[in-house]
Design an enzyme around this catalytic site. Structure first.
Site, PDB file in Angstrom:
ATOM      1  N   GLU A 131       0.804  -1.237   0.026  1.00  0.00           N
ATOM      2  CA  GLU A 131      -0.007  -0.130  -0.014  1.00  0.00           C
ATOM      3  C   GLU A 131       0.747   1.199   0.024  1.00  0.00           C
ATOM      4  O   GLU A 131       0.492   2.323   0.432  1.00  0.00           O
ATOM      5  CB  GLU A 131      -0.911   0.186   1.293  1.00  0.00           C
ATOM      6  CG  GLU A 131      -1.978  -1.129   1.436  1.00  0.00           C
ATOM      7  CD  GLU A 131      -2.977  -1.290   0.077  1.00  0.00           C
ATOM      8  OE1 GLU A 131      -2.792  -0.305  -0.684  1.00  0.00           O
ATOM      9  OE2 GLU A 131      -3.542  -2.451   0.108  1.00  0.00           O
TER      10      GLU A 131
HETATM   11  N1  PCA Z   1      -6.480  -1.497  -0.381  1.00  0.00           N
HETATM   12  C1  PCA Z   1      -6.780  -1.491   0.951  1.00  0.00           C
HETATM   13  C2  PCA Z   1      -6.808   0.255   0.884  1.00  0.00           C
HETATM   14  C3  PCA Z   1      -7.363   0.455  -0.349  1.00  0.00           C
HETATM   15  C4  PCA Z   1      -7.039  -0.742  -1.037  1.00  0.00           C
HETATM   16  O1  PCA Z   1      -7.339  -0.865  -2.309  1.00  0.00           O
HETATM   17  C5  PCA Z   1      -7.851  -1.919   1.367  1.00  0.00           C
HETATM   18  O2  PCA Z   1      -8.425  -2.749   0.606  1.00  0.00           O
HETATM   19  O3  PCA Z   1      -8.364  -1.430   2.411  1.00  0.00           O
END
Ligand code: PCA
Length: 160
Positions: free
Chosen positions: A87
Site C-alpha cells: 500500500e
Molecule cells: N487496499 C486497501 C486500501 C485501499 C485498497 O485498495 C484496502 O482494501 O483496504
C-alpha cells in the site's frame, strides 16, 4: 505461531473478498490473514476512486462521506509488513487505528459478549491524508466494488 501478536485490519478496497487484490490475503507465502467478519467505519469518511489506476482511497477526513463498508481480518506481523509495502505506506496511504462497528462476526465462539453486531473494535485502516485537494470533489462511495457501475475498474500496478 502460538503467542505471536496478531493485528486487526479493516479493509475497504481492493483487498476485500472478490476484489482484485484479495489473493494477497489468502497467500500463505505472504503471512497469515484470517477473515473475522464484516464491519463499517464508526465515523463517516469520503471514499473516492482516484489516480490512473482507479485506486480506492479513504480520505482521512472524518465527518464527511459515509460509514464505509469493509471486512475485518486478523493478520500476523509478516502480512502486516507486506501490506504496508504493497500500500506504499506511509507515502500513498497511512496505516492508522480507527473504530469499526461490527456488522456480522463470523465465529460466535470468540468473545461472544464483545464481538457482536453493533459493538465496535479498533482496527488498522489504510487511509490517506496525502491526497490531492480536488479528490474531495469526486463522488463518495459507501462500499467499494471494482466491478461496480462506476466504469472505473481497478488497474493493477503492472498494467498502469
Ligand atoms: N487496499 C486497501 C486500501 C485501499 C485498497 O485498495 C484496502 O482494501 O483496504
Amino acid at each position: 505461531m502460538t503467542g505471536e501478536k496478531m493485528h486487526n485490519v479493516f479493509v475497504y478496497g481492493t483487498l476485500k473478498k472478490g476484489q482484485p487484490n484479495y489473493h494477497i490475503m489468502t497467500d500463505p507465502k505472504l503471512g497469515k490473514a484470517v477473515f473475522k467478519g464484516t464491519g463499517q467505519t464508526l465515523d463517516q469518511y469520503p471514499l473516492v476512486i482516484a489516480q490512473k489506476g482507479n485506486i480506492p482511497f479513504l480520505l482521512n477526513v472524518p465527518g464527511i462521506g459515509h460509514h464505509i463498508a469493509g471486512e475485518i481480518y486478523l493478520v500476523d506481523d509478516q502480512m502486516l509488513q507486506f501490506l504496508d509495502g504493497f500500500e506504499s505506506c506511509p507515502d500513498m496511504y497511512q496505516r492508522t487505528v480507527k473504530r469499526i462497528e461490527i456488522v456480522k462476526w463470523k465465529d460466535r465462539r470468540d468473545s461472544p459478549e464483545k464481538r457482536t453486531a453493533g459493538n465496535t473494535i479498533e482496527c488498522f485502516v489504510y487511509s490517506t491524508t496525502t491526497y490531492q485537494p480536488e479528490w474531495l470533489s469526486l463522488p463518495y462511495l459507501q462500499s467499494y466494488d471494482s466491478y461496480g457501475t462506476h466504469d472505473q475498474s481497478y488497474i493493477s500496478h503492472q498494467d498502469r
